[in-house]
Design an enzyme around this catalytic site. Sequence first.
Site, PDB file in Angstrom:
ATOM      1  N   ASN A 169       0.854  -1.185   0.000  1.00  0.00           N
ATOM      2  CA  ASN A 169       0.000   0.000   0.000  1.00  0.00           C
ATOM      3  C   ASN A 169       0.890   1.235   0.000  1.00  0.00           C
ATOM      4  O   ASN A 169       1.334   1.713   1.052  1.00  0.00           O
ATOM      5  CB  ASN A 169      -0.917  -0.016   1.227  1.00  0.00           C
ATOM      6  N   GLU A 170       1.167   1.727  -1.190  1.00  0.00           N
ATOM      7  CA  GLU A 170       2.089   2.841  -1.363  1.00  0.00           C
ATOM      8  C   GLU A 170       1.418   4.178  -1.005  1.00  0.00           C
ATOM      9  O   GLU A 170       0.204   4.237  -0.822  1.00  0.00           O
ATOM     10  CB  GLU A 170       2.578   2.880  -2.820  1.00  0.00           C
TER      11      GLU A 170
END
Length: 638
Positions: A169-170
């Site tokens: 989850n950037e």
Amino acid sequence: MKAINISYKPAGQFEDTRFEKIHNVVFSNSVEASICVAQEIATLIKLKQANNKPCILGLATGSSPIRVYEELVRMHIEEGLSFSNVVTFNLDEYYPMDKNSIHSYFYFMHQHLFNHVNINPNNINIPSGSVSQKELHQYCIDYELKIKEYGGLDFQLLGIGRTGHIGFNEPGSHYNSGTRSITLDHLTKIDAAPSFLGINNVPKKAITMGIGTVKSAKRIVLLAWGHNKSSIIKDTIEGEITSEVPASYLQKHSNTTFILNEEAAQDLTRLNTPWLVGQCIWDEELSSKAIIWLCDLTKKSILKLTDEDYNNNGMSSLLIQGGSSYDINIKMFNKLQHTITGWPGGKPNADDSSRPERAKPHKKRVIIFSPHPDDDVISMGGTFDRLVEQGHDVHIAYQTSGNIAVSNQEALKFAEVIKDMDYSKGSKIDTIINKLHSKTEDVEDIKDIRILKGLIRKRESLAATRFVGVPDKNVHFLNLPFYETGTIKKHPMGKIDVDIVANLITKIKPHQIYAAGDLADPHGTHKVCLDAVFSALNHLKPLKFMKDCWIWLYRGAWHEWDIHQIDMSIPMSPDQVLKKRKAIFFHQSQKDGVMFQGNDLREFWVRAEERNNETAQKYHKLGLADYAALEAFKRYYY
């Protein structure tokens, strides 16, 4: 809901502060911390078994959880811990990615855990990197639904990336996101590049559980090791909740604990500047750190600090203890001034009572341990040169061959030179050349190619040591076995590695040992090489000659010791800076197009010069002499 499920025994007691928004526990080392986390997981598994219920675990990959998995495997083998009721869901997988690839998380999980415990294969769930693009969206929905069918995750194990990502989850991920496909951040790809032997080989996308999926877990434990994680840990624990730091969403989870080693926690306010949090015990190290911090904050040199500066910045108790700012300032100034010496081996016939090194013996036997075949000149080339110039018996010990850091193109160049000089037909070099023409960087080298690449680095090292003036007989290529895997993943350090180091120390009986103390990656080569030296020292400690042996630790190309940590600093003139640069240039295979560049695009010689210059400038800003460059060392007491 309880904040923590088992009783951890941290290095320092956790105290809530106005700065921290996530519960965290700091351990002195990652091994002890990992064992405690594994014990919590084992306790949960047994509790579920006693109630005849499945235990639903969310699992992570990467270097951080490896020791946790090793301990779980040990408990299964030695203590009978059963995984028969365990159902696992992994966080993520690269996309596209064949599950049989050594880079896949399917491969990682089976290598480190699943192949060694009695888990039902049908209970293992890892996102598939081989799903077609057309089916990917529905596949992610189904993965999410399967987790919900089990009632959600009982326990989620996490690591954290330098972008603040959990799973993949950037930055920019929504707090309520579910399992989905995502494009990897450039920094994430840089960090993954060593495993793939180059950033161009890192997949651009991944499949990941979402933030919402992770937050639905009943219990979350996040692991972080090393000072390269310290900045993002501070932002996550003390900063505002923001999509730019996805891990900060965990501030809203009521049963999350961050498990940190001291290096990862070092930027937290209560550890970095504890005088801003509460009362301090002002020992010498903390006092030095606080005074350096105060100088930086006020933009003053040490001798210009006033009582008001101390009182206005949480350091009034130090002022009371020290008597006055004048007395404190003079003491600190003298301490720093006494770290500076142009005689790293000790100055002959001099009063050494305030010098970092002993005057006697005048000529010392010295071993410089270099994890890779260029760390010696990159990290302490000026000191190395000074020791040789001043007549000490200097030995260099290259602990690993460094072969994995030589590109295929560089090896092919040398192989073709050998071929041009070899008039025989069908020689071994033909096989090597053919292999190099056909292979890519992400494919493991055959033994002959590893030997060639190792020889390239060996000859570069000898060229550099001859330039400095060290005879070949004093250059030792240890080729520690833990390193010789042909891949970025190494074997654990073994007795044979320690014995090789110990035998060299016993043979030379040094008065000084220099070793790389760069611990950014607790699983990295520098850490293993340092552990081998430390283990050898502990083994040899009872021997008589060891009573005269002092240990000095240097840092690598990326980091330097903080000023308050420095016990010896060696000044370099402009001419010596240039000579150090030339010594580094002999390591030609590492100069241009280096394989493990990281996110710093400067060449190693530039990094080294700018780091040494920055250290000199810091000393000068504190009111000390203005040098072109300084190399810094911390003494290690064993």
